[in-house]
Design an enzyme around this catalytic site. Sequence first.
Site, PDB file in Angstrom:
ATOM      1  CB  CYS A 102      32.775   0.998 -38.589  1.00 40.32           C
ATOM      2  SG  CYS A 102      31.469  -0.210 -38.479  1.00 40.32           S
ATOM      3  CG  HIS A 139      31.575   5.180 -37.097  1.00 44.13           C
ATOM      4  ND1 HIS A 139      31.519   3.813 -37.049  1.00 44.13           N
ATOM      5  CD2 HIS A 139      31.618   5.600 -35.805  1.00 44.13           C
ATOM      6  CE1 HIS A 139      31.521   3.411 -35.790  1.00 44.13           C
ATOM      7  NE2 HIS A 139      31.572   4.482 -35.022  1.00 44.13           N
ATOM      8  CG  ASN A 192      33.811  -4.323 -40.968  1.00 48.56           C
ATOM      9  OD1 ASN A 192      33.685  -3.177 -40.549  1.00 48.56           O
ATOM     10  ND2 ASN A 192      32.786  -5.154 -41.037  1.00 48.56           N
ATOM     11  CE  LYS A 252      31.472  -4.721 -37.340  1.00 50.36           C
ATOM     12  NZ  LYS A 252      30.179  -4.020 -37.289  1.00 50.36           N
TER      13      LYS A 252
END
Length: 504
Positions: A72, A128, A283, A300
């Site tokens: 992320c 984030h 991702n 991921k």
Amino acid sequence: MKLIFCITLVIISNVCSTRISKTTKPNIVFILIDDLGYNDVSYHGSEIKTPNIDELARDGVRLENYYVQPICTPTRSQLLSGRYQIHTGLQHSYIRPAQPLCLPTNLPTFADKLREAGYATHAIGKWHLGHYKKDCLPRQRGFDSFFGYLTGSEDYWTHHRPGDGILPNSNHWLGMDLWDNERVAWEYVGNYSVFVFTDKIQQIVNKHPEEQPLLLYLPFQSVHAPLQVPSSYEERYKNIKNMNRRIYAGMMSCLDEAIGKVVQTLKKRDLWDNTVLIFSTDNGGEVAAGGNNWPLRGWKRSLWEGGMRGVGFVTSPLLPDSVQGTVNKELIHVSDWFPTLVQGLAGSSLGNVTLDGFNMWKTISSNASSPRKELLHNIDPWPNQPKEFSSNISAAIRVGHWKLLTGDPGANNGEWIPVPDSGITAISPIKINGKDTWLFNITADPYEYHDLSTSHPEVVDELMDKLKKYYVDSVPVQYPEEVEEANPAFHDGLWGTPWQWKAE
Ligand SMILES: *[C@@H]1O[C@H](CO)[C@@H](O)[C@H](O)[C@H]1NC(C)=O
Ligand SMILES: *[C@@H]1O[C@H](CO)[C@@H](O)[C@H](O)[C@H]1NC(C)=O
């Protein structure tokens, strides 16, 4: 319409640029999906039904040699800043909820540049990119407004999350994280995030003054864990036996519907004809949480293709007929959006900003060959950070057809995982202890079955030299310890009252 397109496309040319007025700048809608796997949209052959996404992709340019980062924060940091992680200090992992860390505040974001160019800039969804001090927050990073959450994941209905359990007892630090600019959005406790975000997006579109160009940055919470969706969506997939996959499929359907609504709202406001919509995953899919990347290798968090080869497309009535409905196989990376949006679409100069990305607008709109010949996927020397690069450091680089991986690529051994209950058997590579170098010809072997590192040592050497040079040019990794001060118990039960932290 096509004339306007010409103007934005060949912005550099004086003939065209003299005719640009504020209103001819295209609106930009950037949809970023969290943890969307390569095999999770129907246009890639998934059993999950995504009719709205498919229709947008079918009318646009599908990017089929498109890369993001394996997790992320890294993807978001490169998208917003146009810089590789070796230039931001964010090479390692993601920003944890109690970590005093954010995207370096001296770097401009594409939102800063689009705002300078006259755009109204709105972010709705997941941030984030750090929240421990006020300077890290979306409204200090180029956005006029922000509605959403600051940490990496949370409950879709309660909008609360615990700490990550690294500091003692922090898995009991429950905090609320949903913000309407700087106000806590308590009124949405109990409301599913897809519906809340879609409402907010529609409100912004409906109020937007049409003479001003619009940037909508839409990093949806979906389809990241926790696996949660209103039951009516899950019920559409009664045929899927695997519970994770079934809920995940329902989450995709709910998201697909929301994307359809956003586009409808833009059309109703007559903004769509002057809009460029970009769709991207952040991702690869998380196989333990319903996602799937078959036939790619790994998932991921890994430098295998399943972690980074992204679902992505660009769609717009402004694209010339010659590229509408086509597949683009040029090498494009998430760091390329900054110059593509700022130079390619808004027609602004980059000024003194140093970037690792390339302006891809000609590549996308006229299938011109990509200016990108090389792609540094990452170099993560944490925690040792030795002076010189060596093959035990986790890294990957792509040069032309070649991809070199070193160190630990992540995702265990890089298995190939099919959709649950598909009747296809997972494939495990033969594990060779101590092996830390792999070489693939990704064009010929996109699924990374044939390691050529022993048969092509000269290519290994050449790519290794490039990694060494990038390593010398890196900034140190920033990965501070989490701090007790971040505990929501000290902040009225909230994550992200960052200006109160004393972490610096
Ligand atoms: C939250 O959801 C409920 C139930 O769907 C709805 O009645 C209510 O209006 C929603 N609240 C807000 C603030 O949107
Ligand atoms: C770059 O330009 C901006 C204004 O456009 C200025 O504020 C900033 O100080 C400049 N940075 C450098 C490193 O010259």
